[in-house]
Design a protein around this motif. Structure first.
Motif, PDB file in Angstrom:
ATOM      1  N   GLU A  74       0.820  -1.211   0.000  1.00 32.13           N
ATOM      2  CA  GLU A  74       0.000   0.000   0.000  1.00 32.13           C
ATOM      3  C   GLU A  74       0.850   1.254   0.000  1.00 32.13           C
ATOM      4  O   GLU A  74       0.508   2.253  -0.655  1.00 32.13           O
ATOM      5  CB  GLU A  74      -0.925   0.019   1.225  1.00 32.13           C
ATOM      6  CG  GLU A  74      -1.730   1.309   1.289  1.00 32.13           C
ATOM      7  CD  GLU A  74      -2.817   1.312   2.340  1.00 32.13           C
ATOM      8  OE1 GLU A  74      -2.823   0.434   3.217  1.00 32.13           O
ATOM      9  OE2 GLU A  74      -3.686   2.200   2.244  1.00 32.13           O
ATOM     10  N   ASP A  90      -0.676  -5.186   2.854  1.00 34.24           N
ATOM     11  CA  ASP A  90      -1.158  -4.006   3.577  1.00 34.24           C
ATOM     12  C   ASP A  90      -0.550  -4.082   4.966  1.00 34.24           C
ATOM     13  O   ASP A  90      -0.977  -4.894   5.787  1.00 34.24           O
ATOM     14  CB  ASP A  90      -2.696  -3.973   3.647  1.00 34.24           C
ATOM     15  CG  ASP A  90      -3.191  -2.611   4.126  1.00 34.24           C
ATOM     16  OD1 ASP A  90      -4.342  -2.243   3.805  1.00 34.24           O
ATOM     17  OD2 ASP A  90      -2.428  -1.919   4.835  1.00 34.24           O
ATOM     18  N   ILE A  92      -0.520  -2.176   7.665  1.00 28.45           N
ATOM     19  CA  ILE A  92      -1.503  -1.952   8.736  1.00 28.45           C
ATOM     20  C   ILE A  92      -2.822  -1.628   8.042  1.00 28.45           C
ATOM     21  O   ILE A  92      -3.007  -0.517   7.539  1.00 28.45           O
ATOM     22  CB  ILE A  92      -1.090  -0.810   9.687  1.00 28.45           C
ATOM     23  CG1 ILE A  92       0.211  -1.152  10.429  1.00 28.45           C
ATOM     24  CG2 ILE A  92      -2.218  -0.532  10.711  1.00 28.45           C
ATOM     25  CD1 ILE A  92       0.765  -0.044  11.306  1.00 28.45           C
ATOM     26  N   ASP A  93      -3.706  -2.627   7.993  1.00 24.82           N
ATOM     27  CA  ASP A  93      -5.026  -2.376   7.413  1.00 24.82           C
ATOM     28  C   ASP A  93      -5.936  -1.968   8.559  1.00 24.82           C
ATOM     29  O   ASP A  93      -6.092  -2.717   9.524  1.00 24.82           O
ATOM     30  CB  ASP A  93      -5.558  -3.620   6.703  1.00 24.82           C
ATOM     31  CG  ASP A  93      -6.847  -3.304   5.990  1.00 24.82           C
ATOM     32  OD1 ASP A  93      -6.810  -2.566   4.996  1.00 24.82           O
ATOM     33  OD2 ASP A  93      -7.910  -3.758   6.454  1.00 24.82           O
ATOM     34  N   GLY A  94      -6.534  -0.773   8.404  1.00 25.79           N
ATOM     35  CA  GLY A  94      -7.245  -0.180   9.528  1.00 25.79           C
ATOM     36  C   GLY A  94      -6.383   0.897  10.173  1.00 25.79           C
ATOM     37  O   GLY A  94      -6.354   1.065  11.385  1.00 25.79           O
ATOM     38  N   THR A  95      -5.687   1.640   9.306  1.00 28.91           N
ATOM     39  CA  THR A  95      -4.785   2.681   9.824  1.00 28.91           C
ATOM     40  C   THR A  95      -5.525   3.715  10.662  1.00 28.91           C
ATOM     41  O   THR A  95      -5.011   4.176  11.690  1.00 28.91           O
ATOM     42  CB  THR A  95      -4.081   3.389   8.657  1.00 28.91           C
ATOM     43  OG1 THR A  95      -3.251   2.449   7.956  1.00 28.91           O
ATOM     44  CG2 THR A  95      -3.208   4.530   9.135  1.00 28.91           C
ATOM     45  N   ALA A 163     -16.454   1.614   4.112  1.00 22.80           N
ATOM     46  CA  ALA A 163     -16.838   2.986   3.757  1.00 22.80           C
ATOM     47  C   ALA A 163     -15.612   3.878   3.723  1.00 22.80           C
ATOM     48  O   ALA A 163     -14.738   3.776   4.589  1.00 22.80           O
ATOM     49  CB  ALA A 163     -17.832   3.523   4.788  1.00 22.80           C
ATOM     50  N   ASN A 164     -15.552   4.683   2.696  1.00 20.68           N
ATOM     51  CA  ASN A 164     -14.510   5.710   2.619  1.00 20.68           C
ATOM     52  C   ASN A 164     -15.006   6.803   1.688  1.00 20.68           C
ATOM     53  O   ASN A 164     -16.102   6.728   1.135  1.00 20.68           O
ATOM     54  CB  ASN A 164     -13.189   5.105   2.119  1.00 20.68           C
ATOM     55  CG  ASN A 164     -13.360   4.379   0.792  1.00 20.68           C
ATOM     56  OD1 ASN A 164     -13.911   4.919  -0.166  1.00 20.68           O
ATOM     57  ND2 ASN A 164     -12.928   3.130   0.750  1.00 20.68           N
ATOM     58  N   GLY A 192     -11.058  -3.407   6.162  1.00 20.82           N
ATOM     59  CA  GLY A 192     -11.722  -4.338   5.241  1.00 20.82           C
ATOM     60  C   GLY A 192     -11.144  -5.737   5.361  1.00 20.82           C
ATOM     61  O   GLY A 192     -11.878  -6.726   5.347  1.00 20.82           O
ATOM     62  N   GLU A 209     -18.195  -3.563   0.073  1.00 20.67           N
ATOM     63  CA  GLU A 209     -17.498  -2.278   0.027  1.00 20.67           C
ATOM     64  C   GLU A 209     -17.563  -1.741  -1.394  1.00 20.67           C
ATOM     65  O   GLU A 209     -17.176  -2.433  -2.352  1.00 20.67           O
ATOM     66  CB  GLU A 209     -16.044  -2.404   0.489  1.00 20.67           C
ATOM     67  CG  GLU A 209     -15.313  -1.062   0.422  1.00 20.67           C
ATOM     68  CD  GLU A 209     -14.183  -0.904   1.410  1.00 20.67           C
ATOM     69  OE1 GLU A 209     -13.973  -1.788   2.267  1.00 20.67           O
ATOM     70  OE2 GLU A 209     -13.481   0.127   1.309  1.00 20.67           O
ATOM     71  N   ASP A 216      -5.964  -4.282   0.364  1.00 21.29           N
ATOM     72  CA  ASP A 216      -6.879  -4.470   1.500  1.00 21.29           C
ATOM     73  C   ASP A 216      -7.518  -5.855   1.484  1.00 21.29           C
ATOM     74  O   ASP A 216      -7.852  -6.398   2.545  1.00 21.29           O
ATOM     75  CB  ASP A 216      -8.016  -3.434   1.438  1.00 21.29           C
ATOM     76  CG  ASP A 216      -7.535  -1.992   1.524  1.00 21.29           C
ATOM     77  OD1 ASP A 216      -8.091  -1.158   0.797  1.00 21.29           O
ATOM     78  OD2 ASP A 216      -6.608  -1.727   2.312  1.00 21.29           O
TER      79      ASP A 216
HETATM   80  C1  LIP Z   1      -8.814   0.630   4.825  1.00 18.23           C
HETATM   81  C2  LIP Z   1      -9.626  -0.516   4.262  1.00 18.23           C
HETATM   82  C3  LIP Z   1     -11.127  -0.264   4.374  1.00 18.23           C
HETATM   83  C4  LIP Z   1     -11.477   1.010   3.660  1.00 18.23           C
HETATM   84  C5  LIP Z   1     -10.727   2.172   4.273  1.00 18.23           C
HETATM   85  C6  LIP Z   1      -9.202   1.948   4.232  1.00 18.23           C
HETATM   86  P1  LIP Z   1      -6.230   1.129   5.228  1.00 18.23           P
HETATM   87  O1  LIP Z   1      -7.465   0.341   4.559  1.00 18.23           O
HETATM   88  O2  LIP Z   1      -9.313  -1.694   4.942  1.00 18.23           O
HETATM   89  O3  LIP Z   1     -11.826  -1.336   3.788  1.00 18.23           O
HETATM   90  O4  LIP Z   1     -12.854   1.214   3.730  1.00 18.23           O
HETATM   91  O5  LIP Z   1     -11.031   3.350   3.567  1.00 18.23           O
HETATM   92  O6  LIP Z   1      -8.791   1.980   2.884  1.00 18.23           O
HETATM   93  O7  LIP Z   1      -6.129   2.414   4.459  1.00 18.23           O
HETATM   94  O8  LIP Z   1      -6.538   1.356   6.663  1.00 18.23           O
HETATM   95  O9  LIP Z   1      -5.036   0.265   4.996  1.00 18.23           O
END
Ligand code: LIP
Length: 263
Positions: A74, A90, A92-95, A163-164, A192, A209, A216
């Protein structure tokens, strides 16, 4: 010649790499005030110094063990390799939850070959839960087999919602409204990857999503498929790495979830 031994070698190595990456991320989770934060798409889409540090660690471990492999991360993008395998990372997914001190984040590592994710890990260090899957060999949580839920439907189970700000808000709110009006309920935890893992182990009945990135969801797609779930078509070729809509779920909710998403 079968690619099985090559997949197996990478699957085994990735188990160690994802745990080491998770330990580093968890240390940084305890030092949030010391992190630097860079805004990407907007104030809800940021990268911290921990994201970059964890991705650098993963890249170093992959380069040492499989120097011919490519890596799509990422934070640093695609570094193509000469071999058939690309690691989709990724760090850290869920930054956003991570940065705000909430535990809904994870490290996600997918291993792709021939444009498909053939193995993957999602590690949640806060819960010490390691989700793993390898194509044709099932999915596990901390070494025990997992499967998608078979009992709940959309009105009795929980549906994950990503959601984003990369899509018009109506793409999210219209779906949420239709789900609520049908008697269902959604949850958004900001990761995600982690929600895909929760579908694979039967905690969530499905996930939608409107726009998710490959890094992700790559590992989560392999997890859901190997746990007996279905996924909508998603471009898994790391060279393409496009964002797009994604739905996954247990077999019994497939038609209902498609109908809700279609509006
Ligand atoms: C997140 C995703 C999530 C999405 C967020 C964000 P990140 O990834 O896991 O599904 O909705 O907008 O992209 O940016 O925390 O690695």
């Amino acid at each position: 010649m079968s690619a099985e031994p090559a997949v197996h070698a990478r699957f085994e190595a990735a188990a160690t790499i994802v745990r080491e990456a998770g330990r580093l991320a968890h240390r940084r989770f305890g030092e949030i005030e010391s992190l630097t934060v860079d805004v990407k798409f907007n104030g809800q889409d940021v990268a911290t110094s921990a994201d970059r540090e964890v991705e650098a660690l993963i890249r170093a471990r992959v380069a040492a063990a499989f120097p011919e492999d490519g890596v799509l991360g990422e934070e640093e993008g695609l570094v193509a390799g000469g071999a058939a395998f690309v690691w989709v990372v990724d760090p850290i997914d869920g930054t956003s939850p991570f940065l705000h001190g909430m535990a809904s984040w994870c490290v996600s590592i997918g291993i792709a070959a021939g444009g498909r994710t053939v193995a993957g890990y999602i590690y949640d260090p806060c819960a010490d839960e390691l989700f793993a899957a390898r194509e044709g060999h099932g999915a596990t949580l901390n070494g025990r087999p997992i499967a998608v839920d078979r009992a709940y439907d959309l009105t009795t189970g929980l549906t994950g919602l990503g959601a984003n700000h990369k899509v018009p808000s109506a793409a999210i709110t219209d779906f949420a409204t239709r789900l609520l009006d049908s008697g269902g309920m959604f949850i958004r935890n900001g990761s995600g990857a982690l929600m895909l893992a929760h579908v694979a182990c039967g905690r969530l009945v499905g996930y939608f999503e409107p726009s998710i990135n490959l890094w992700d969801c790559a590992a989560g797609l392999c997890l859901v498929r190997e746990a007996g779930g279905w996924t909508t078509d998603f471009e898994e070729d790391p060279a393409a790495a496009v964002a797009g809509p994604l739905m996954v779920g247990a077999p019994q909710i497939r038609d209902a979830l498609h109908a809700l998403a279609a509006g």
